[in-house]
Design an enzyme around this catalytic site. Sequence first.
Site, PDB file in Angstrom:
ATOM      1  N   CYS A   7       0.842  -1.196   0.000  1.00  0.00           N
ATOM      2  CA  CYS A   7       0.000   0.000   0.000  1.00  0.00           C
ATOM      3  C   CYS A   7       0.878   1.247   0.000  1.00  0.00           C
ATOM      4  CB  CYS A   7      -0.949   0.076   1.192  1.00  0.00           C
ATOM      5  SG  CYS A   7      -2.035  -1.319   1.363  1.00  0.00           S
TER       6      CYS A   7
ATOM      7  N   ARG B 108       4.033  -0.682  -4.697  1.00  0.00           N
ATOM      8  CA  ARG B 108       3.829  -1.153  -3.328  1.00  0.00           C
ATOM      9  C   ARG B 108       2.459  -1.795  -3.145  1.00  0.00           C
ATOM     10  NH1 ARG B 108       7.597   1.686   0.331  1.00  0.00           N
ATOM     11  NH2 ARG B 108       6.404   0.652   1.922  1.00  0.00           N
TER      12      ARG B 108
ATOM     13  N   TRP C  91      -3.060  -2.675  -1.493  1.00  0.00           N
ATOM     14  CA  TRP C  91      -2.802  -4.112  -1.621  1.00  0.00           C
ATOM     15  C   TRP C  91      -3.703  -4.758  -0.577  1.00  0.00           C
ATOM     16  CZ3 TRP C  91      -1.153  -8.182   1.427  1.00  0.00           C
ATOM     17  CH2 TRP C  91      -0.726  -9.331   0.741  1.00  0.00           C
TER      18      TRP C  91
ATOM     19  N   ASN D 187      -2.177   2.431   5.838  1.00  0.00           N
ATOM     20  CA  ASN D 187      -1.345   1.255   5.546  1.00  0.00           C
ATOM     21  C   ASN D 187      -1.205   0.461   6.839  1.00  0.00           C
ATOM     22  OD1 ASN D 187      -0.886   2.239   3.026  1.00  0.00           O
ATOM     23  ND2 ASN D 187       1.268   2.757   3.356  1.00  0.00           N
ATOM     24  N   GLY D 188      -1.172  -0.848   6.743  1.00  0.00           N
ATOM     25  CA  GLY D 188      -0.988  -1.654   7.957  1.00  0.00           C
ATOM     26  C   GLY D 188      -2.242  -2.461   8.250  1.00  0.00           C
TER      27      GLY D 188
ATOM     28  N   GLU E  29      17.096 -19.060  -5.411  1.00  0.00           N
ATOM     29  CA  GLU E  29      16.753 -17.694  -5.807  1.00  0.00           C
ATOM     30  C   GLU E  29      16.229 -17.668  -7.255  1.00  0.00           C
ATOM     31  OE1 GLU E  29      16.028 -14.993  -4.621  1.00  0.00           O
ATOM     32  OE2 GLU E  29      16.322 -13.529  -6.194  1.00  0.00           O
TER      33      GLU E  29
ATOM     34  N   LYS F 184      12.504 -16.300  -8.439  1.00  0.00           N
ATOM     35  CA  LYS F 184      12.304 -15.258  -9.453  1.00  0.00           C
ATOM     36  C   LYS F 184      11.336 -15.733 -10.516  1.00  0.00           C
ATOM     37  CE  LYS F 184      13.532 -12.787  -7.925  1.00  0.00           C
ATOM     38  NZ  LYS F 184      14.013 -12.098  -6.786  1.00  0.00           N
TER      39      LYS F 184
ATOM     40  N   GLU G 226       7.688 -16.085  -9.210  1.00  0.00           N
ATOM     41  CA  GLU G 226       7.116 -14.805  -8.799  1.00  0.00           C
ATOM     42  C   GLU G 226       6.552 -13.987  -9.965  1.00  0.00           C
ATOM     43  OE1 GLU G 226      10.239 -12.485  -7.065  1.00  0.00           O
ATOM     44  OE2 GLU G 226       8.842 -11.103  -6.144  1.00  0.00           O
TER      45      GLU G 226
ATOM     46  N   HIS H  21      16.307 -38.494  -3.633  1.00  0.00           N
ATOM     47  CA  HIS H  21      15.503 -38.689  -2.420  1.00  0.00           C
ATOM     48  C   HIS H  21      14.056 -38.260  -2.620  1.00  0.00           C
ATOM     49  CE1 HIS H  21      19.173 -39.749  -0.374  1.00  0.00           C
ATOM     50  NE2 HIS H  21      19.736 -38.684  -0.908  1.00  0.00           N
TER      51      HIS H  21
ATOM     52  N   LYS I  70       5.640  -4.755  -3.316  1.00  0.00           N
ATOM     53  CA  LYS I  70       7.088  -4.632  -3.152  1.00  0.00           C
ATOM     54  C   LYS I  70       7.525  -4.743  -1.704  1.00  0.00           C
ATOM     55  CE  LYS I  70      11.278  -3.883  -4.548  1.00  0.00           C
ATOM     56  NZ  LYS I  70      11.965  -5.020  -5.173  1.00  0.00           N
TER      57      LYS I  70
HETATM   58  O1  M6R Z   1      12.389  -5.545   1.323  1.00  0.00           O
HETATM   59  P1  M6R Z   1      12.866  -6.915   1.731  1.00  0.00           P
HETATM   60  O2  M6R Z   1      14.200  -7.242   1.162  1.00  0.00           O
HETATM   61  O3  M6R Z   1      12.811  -7.125   3.205  1.00  0.00           O
HETATM   62  O4  M6R Z   1      11.823  -7.891   1.076  1.00  0.00           O
HETATM   63  C1  M6R Z   1      11.858  -9.258   1.338  1.00  0.00           C
HETATM   64  C2  M6R Z   1      10.980 -10.018   0.372  1.00  0.00           C
HETATM   65  O5  M6R Z   1       9.649  -9.591   0.503  1.00  0.00           O
HETATM   66  C3  M6R Z   1      11.407  -9.821  -1.076  1.00  0.00           C
HETATM   67  O6  M6R Z   1      12.736 -10.166  -1.267  1.00  0.00           O
HETATM   68  C4  M6R Z   1      10.534 -10.659  -2.020  1.00  0.00           C
HETATM   69  O7  M6R Z   1      10.754 -12.008  -1.804  1.00  0.00           O
HETATM   70  C5  M6R Z   1      10.814 -10.279  -3.458  1.00  0.00           C
HETATM   71  N1  M6R Z   1       9.604  -9.923  -4.106  1.00  0.00           N
HETATM   72  C6  M6R Z   1      11.483 -11.352  -4.233  1.00  0.00           C
HETATM   73  O8  M6R Z   1      11.800 -10.945  -5.514  1.00  0.00           O
END
Ligand code: M6R
Length: 608
Positions: free
Chosen positions: A2, A27, A75, A99-100, A483, A487, A490, A506, A603
């Site tokens: 948000c 955000r 969001w 927000n929150g 990682e 990516k 996501e 396994h 984000k």
């Molecule tokens: O702002 P942060 O690094 O604390 O965020 C952590 C995760 O929310 C962030 O890395 C998220 O997994 C990404 N969208 C991955 O690309």
Amino acid sequence: MCGIVGYVGGKNAQDFLISGLKRLEYRGYDSAGIITMDEEGKDTLIKAKGKISELEERLAKNKRDDKAGIGHTRWATHGEPSEANAHPHQAGDIFLVHNGIIENYKELKAQLKNAEFKSETDSEVLAKLIESFYHDGRYPLTNAVVQALKLVKGTYGIAVISRKNPEEIVVARLGSPLVIGIGHDETLVASDASALVGHTKRAIYLNDGEVATITRNSVEIKTLNAEPVSAKVEEIETNLSAIQKNGYEHFLLKEIMEQPESLIETLRGRVNLHEGTVKLGGPGLSETELRKIKHLIIVGCGTAYNAGVLAGYYIEQFTPEITIETVIASEYRYRQAYIPEDSVALIVSQSGETADTLACLREIKKKGIKTIGIVNTIGSTIAREVDGGTYVHVGPEISVASTKAFTSQVIAMVMFGLTIAQAKGVKKTVLQPYVKEIAKLPEEVRNVLELVHEDVKKIANKYKDYDHAIYLGRDTAYPTAIEGALKLKEISYVDANAYAFGELKHGPLALIDDRFFEIALIPKGELYEKAVSNVQEVLARNGKVIAVTNDDKFDLSVADVIRIQTSLEILTPLLMNLVSQLFAYYMTVAKGNNVDQPRNLAKSVTVE
Ligand code: M6R
């Protein structure tokens, strides 16, 4: 998660609010709204489900020259994305953006017996609660906000405006960031300083438990207990070009491609190649304190967590005397984990606002353990609450998928590990190869990005109809594989998972069939032959393997090979991760998904 904006001043409020919301759209992006008011308090409330562009279209038919207002991009947490649930929420004469999460909203709602609710949100409950203390404007708005917030359990960043006094905005925060921009004859509000860039360089970052009453020429800050706070005005360092696409079609591609430069910023002034040493000023630990460290806890979520796992693999290679545990913040905050004496915790976060990571930081601090931030966003809550820290300095990362931050987080943590090793007297001959490779990394990243780009694009297009992928790696290539899978899932929504090569037999080997392709990360080194044997096992089951390797002699007949030319050895997995980033990007473009704002995500995850 948000975004909030607010404006009071001499210019057109709608213009700032909409441009600010566009900057904050990353955000949260399921609905948005703004309220503006003229001097008499006549209001224009516009909301829309969907992106800011929808709101903008509605705004075009409702152009006003109001000089004050607040806005929000959402969001969803409570209630689906809809116009009714979009902010601002109205309660009589007042309007609120939030927000929150208000955790006790059900109890509060039950107490507000005569109130009628138009949305399913916790935020509307807060608006009505404030109104109940406002008594039609007979009570100052700030006091009404304070009374209401004293009853709230949960987190908030809020901005509130009233038709009775449109010259004033009241803002408050607890666990959700708010920045106040000081302009010439105008005061601006945003939940992220990027919305203020280009309008002012002077900002006040509100602290938890503070409430500010804002007019075009004044900012008065108090705590919830009415103690006055003397505000510290700080400089916003971000410039406009850092938050623009600069000719790239998507922020994600821009952020992937700018890694040579962002790494240079991470390394600036910290690496002495001549001496073979690194020096970090921020952590603020003395040589004696560094020498005493026996246990390192690395805390993060998502990509930040993955960066911590990879950094942990590296650090343990050259600091044999310490144990390293990388933990997922949302789990660790509730664990009853014993933290040995002489531990230090690295708190890793791009945004510096992730709710779970922040909660962990606070838990760890309570136990008397030193906390060091590995943070990107300057002035963020985590950066302010840690005992010391190393900014990664990669500049704003706008695309929801984290890329340049990952690479620099790993390097910043490895440099922290090297700092410990130096203090502990680990031999230079052990440490120098790491320092040398770190120094060379920006150039190596530049080469790889240039050389593999077209190949990766072609191969990603070839696999665009697949919905299942497996990433495989060993040793440092394993966290890199994790990682890579994150990516891909996501942004391309491909069901991607990562396994350590050794784990295949396994269980996961049973998955290999036509629906899947496998991305195998195979760096040269001690475990190369073993990884090659594992690839053979996949091929024997008709797996479709995309091999990513820096070995010229790699000659298995896999479906595709992406070759990396590099003089690096130790840090090669970081170069392989560039391939994963580009692969995820091009796969997403080919599938036609929204690259920078993937569905259901935001984000900065400021709710638990
Ligand atoms: O702002 P942060 O690094 O604390 O965020 C952590 C995760 O929310 C962030 O890395 C998220 O997994 C990404 N969208 C991955 O690309």
